[in-house]
Design a protein around this motif. Structure first.
Motif, PDB file in Angstrom:
ATOM      1  N   LEU A 124       0.848  -1.195   0.000  1.00 44.09           N
ATOM      2  CA  LEU A 124       0.000   0.000   0.000  1.00 44.09           C
ATOM      3  C   LEU A 124       0.882   1.243   0.000  1.00 44.09           C
ATOM      4  O   LEU A 124       1.928   1.267   0.670  1.00 44.09           O
ATOM      5  CB  LEU A 124      -0.916   0.028   1.220  1.00 44.09           C
ATOM      6  N   PRO A 125       0.450   2.263  -0.734  1.00 43.74           N
ATOM      7  CA  PRO A 125       1.219   3.515  -0.697  1.00 43.74           C
ATOM      8  C   PRO A 125       1.033   4.199   0.648  1.00 43.74           C
ATOM      9  O   PRO A 125       0.113   3.883   1.404  1.00 43.74           O
ATOM     10  CB  PRO A 125       0.580   4.333  -1.831  1.00 43.74           C
ATOM     11  N   ILE A 153     -11.016   2.430   6.825  1.00 43.63           N
ATOM     12  CA  ILE A 153     -10.177   3.614   7.002  1.00 43.63           C
ATOM     13  C   ILE A 153     -10.816   4.507   8.057  1.00 43.63           C
ATOM     14  O   ILE A 153     -12.033   4.749   8.027  1.00 43.63           O
ATOM     15  CB  ILE A 153      -9.999   4.367   5.673  1.00 43.63           C
ATOM     16  N   PHE A 154      -9.980   5.001   8.982  1.00 45.64           N
ATOM     17  CA  PHE A 154     -10.464   5.807  10.112  1.00 45.64           C
ATOM     18  C   PHE A 154      -9.751   7.158  10.136  1.00 45.64           C
ATOM     19  O   PHE A 154      -8.571   7.258   9.766  1.00 45.64           O
ATOM     20  CB  PHE A 154     -10.195   5.089  11.435  1.00 45.64           C
ATOM     21  N   ASN A 155     -10.501   8.180  10.595  1.00 46.03           N
ATOM     22  CA  ASN A 155      -9.861   9.491  10.766  1.00 46.03           C
ATOM     23  C   ASN A 155      -9.202   9.558  12.149  1.00 46.03           C
ATOM     24  O   ASN A 155      -9.238   8.588  12.920  1.00 46.03           O
ATOM     25  CB  ASN A 155     -10.852  10.630  10.552  1.00 46.03           C
ATOM     26  N   ARG A 156      -8.643  10.700  12.466  1.00 47.98           N
ATOM     27  CA  ARG A 156      -7.879  10.834  13.708  1.00 47.98           C
ATOM     28  C   ARG A 156      -8.727  10.685  14.957  1.00 47.98           C
ATOM     29  O   ARG A 156      -8.203  10.469  16.059  1.00 47.98           O
ATOM     30  CB  ARG A 156      -7.163  12.174  13.728  1.00 47.98           C
ATOM     31  N   VAL A 184      -3.485  12.633   8.108  1.00 48.49           N
ATOM     32  CA  VAL A 184      -3.102  11.224   8.213  1.00 48.49           C
ATOM     33  C   VAL A 184      -4.316  10.405   8.638  1.00 48.49           C
ATOM     34  O   VAL A 184      -5.035  10.776   9.568  1.00 48.49           O
ATOM     35  CB  VAL A 184      -1.946  11.050   9.224  1.00 48.49           C
ATOM     36  N   TYR A 185      -4.528   9.281   7.958  1.00 47.06           N
ATOM     37  CA  TYR A 185      -5.638   8.380   8.241  1.00 47.06           C
ATOM     38  C   TYR A 185      -5.091   6.976   8.506  1.00 47.06           C
ATOM     39  O   TYR A 185      -4.047   6.585   7.978  1.00 47.06           O
ATOM     40  CB  TYR A 185      -6.629   8.364   7.076  1.00 47.06           C
ATOM     41  N   VAL A 186      -5.805   6.234   9.324  1.00 50.44           N
ATOM     42  CA  VAL A 186      -5.399   4.877   9.689  1.00 50.44           C
ATOM     43  C   VAL A 186      -6.235   3.869   8.914  1.00 50.44           C
ATOM     44  O   VAL A 186      -7.452   4.037   8.773  1.00 50.44           O
ATOM     45  CB  VAL A 186      -5.577   4.643  11.206  1.00 50.44           C
ATOM     46  N   TRP A 187      -5.576   2.830   8.396  1.00 49.13           N
ATOM     47  CA  TRP A 187      -6.312   1.764   7.713  1.00 49.13           C
ATOM     48  C   TRP A 187      -6.045   0.415   8.379  1.00 49.13           C
ATOM     49  O   TRP A 187      -4.980   0.181   8.950  1.00 49.13           O
ATOM     50  CB  TRP A 187      -5.976   1.694   6.226  1.00 49.13           C
ATOM     51  N   LYS A 201      -3.491  -6.544   8.608  1.00 44.03           N
ATOM     52  CA  LYS A 201      -2.403  -5.599   8.451  1.00 44.03           C
ATOM     53  C   LYS A 201      -2.938  -4.197   8.696  1.00 44.03           C
ATOM     54  O   LYS A 201      -4.064  -3.877   8.305  1.00 44.03           O
ATOM     55  CB  LYS A 201      -1.814  -5.700   7.039  1.00 44.03           C
ATOM     56  N   THR A 202      -2.152  -3.363   9.360  1.00 42.55           N
ATOM     57  CA  THR A 202      -2.570  -1.979   9.647  1.00 42.55           C
ATOM     58  C   THR A 202      -1.491  -1.018   9.189  1.00 42.55           C
ATOM     59  O   THR A 202      -0.323  -1.385   9.023  1.00 42.55           O
ATOM     60  CB  THR A 202      -2.824  -1.763  11.141  1.00 42.55           C
ATOM     61  N   GLY A 203      -1.903   0.234   8.986  1.00 40.63           N
ATOM     62  CA  GLY A 203      -0.951   1.238   8.574  1.00 40.63           C
ATOM     63  C   GLY A 203      -1.596   2.603   8.510  1.00 40.63           C
ATOM     64  O   GLY A 203      -2.748   2.777   8.924  1.00 40.63           O
ATOM     65  N   MET A 204      -0.855   3.570   7.947  1.00 42.76           N
ATOM     66  CA  MET A 204      -1.359   4.930   7.845  1.00 42.76           C
ATOM     67  C   MET A 204      -1.185   5.445   6.422  1.00 42.76           C
ATOM     68  O   MET A 204      -0.238   5.078   5.729  1.00 42.76           O
ATOM     69  CB  MET A 204      -0.624   5.847   8.839  1.00 42.76           C
TER      70      MET A 204
END
Length: 208
Positions: A124-125, A153-156, A184-187, A201-204
């Motif tokens: 993921l980019p 996808i979640f916001n702050r 920045v958003y969290v996925w 898997k998680t990331g931003m």
């Protein structure tokens, strides 16, 4: 194959020489010329060289690590018998070599059996720019060997602003009909591989 030197004395006692030089790659007719002083004629002898056959085998489909792996056939599709090495291994991708039994005009051949580890590649980019210029407008993962998939996808503030189960659908940066704020958003991605491994898997992602 090795070709032994032709005898310089005939079965009936005539000595002489052969020409041309021995060739173990093509069928050749050799001429025997008796040495001087013998009441003898020249004669010919043909050595037939058969072409080597390449054993043919049906490819073996990839397996997941630990799955049952059937023994490889000891007779090729085109009738060559032989043995395989090394021993079968159902935990790692391996190339096996088939060695024909002696006495057959056949070459060795290889067969590779792919063993998948069950951990699909997922890329993921870390940024995207949903400005409509056709470049990097969509946040979307790239992967292989995934059969089930869900991304959130979640916001702050922890609010979910996007979700899909469609691997071909990405987030275009829109939330509630408007372009989401730069930030920045969290996925979080939950997925299942072709080897039935359930992974997360998680990331931003940064929206610019």
């Amino acid at each position: 194959a090795t070709l032994s030197a032709l005898p310089t004395t005939s079965n009936n006692g005539i000595t002489g020489t052969w020409s041309p030089a021995l060739n173990n790659t093509v069928t050749t007719t050799y001429t025997f010329t008796p040495s001087n002083g013998q009441c003898a004629t020249i004669t010919n002898l043909t050595v037939t060289v058969n072409p080597n056959i390449t054993p043919m085998f049906t490819p073996v489909s990839a397996i997941c690590s630990g799955e049952s792996l059937s023994s490889l056939p000891t007779t090729s599709n085109n009738g060559i018998t032989g043995t395989w090495s090394p021993a079968l291994n159902n935990t790692i991708t391996t190339t096996y070599t088939f060695t024909p039994t002696t006495g057959q005009c056949a070459t060795t051949t290889n067969l590779t059996i792919v063993v998948k580890d069950g951990y699909a590649s997922l890329f993921l980019p870390n940024t995207f720019t949903p400005n409509g210029d056709g470049l990097n407008d969509i946040f979307i993962p790239f992967s292989t060997e995934i059969v089930m998939y869900n991304i959130k996808i979640f916001n702050r503030w922890g609010e979910m602003i996007f979700e899909t189960d469609d691997f071909g659908t990405g987030w275009d940066g829109i939330y509630k009909g408007s372009l989401a704020q730069v930030g920045v958003y969290v996925w979080i991605i939950n997925y299942r591989t072709i080897c039935n491994r359930d992974l997360q898997k998680t990331g931003m992602i940064t929206l610019l």
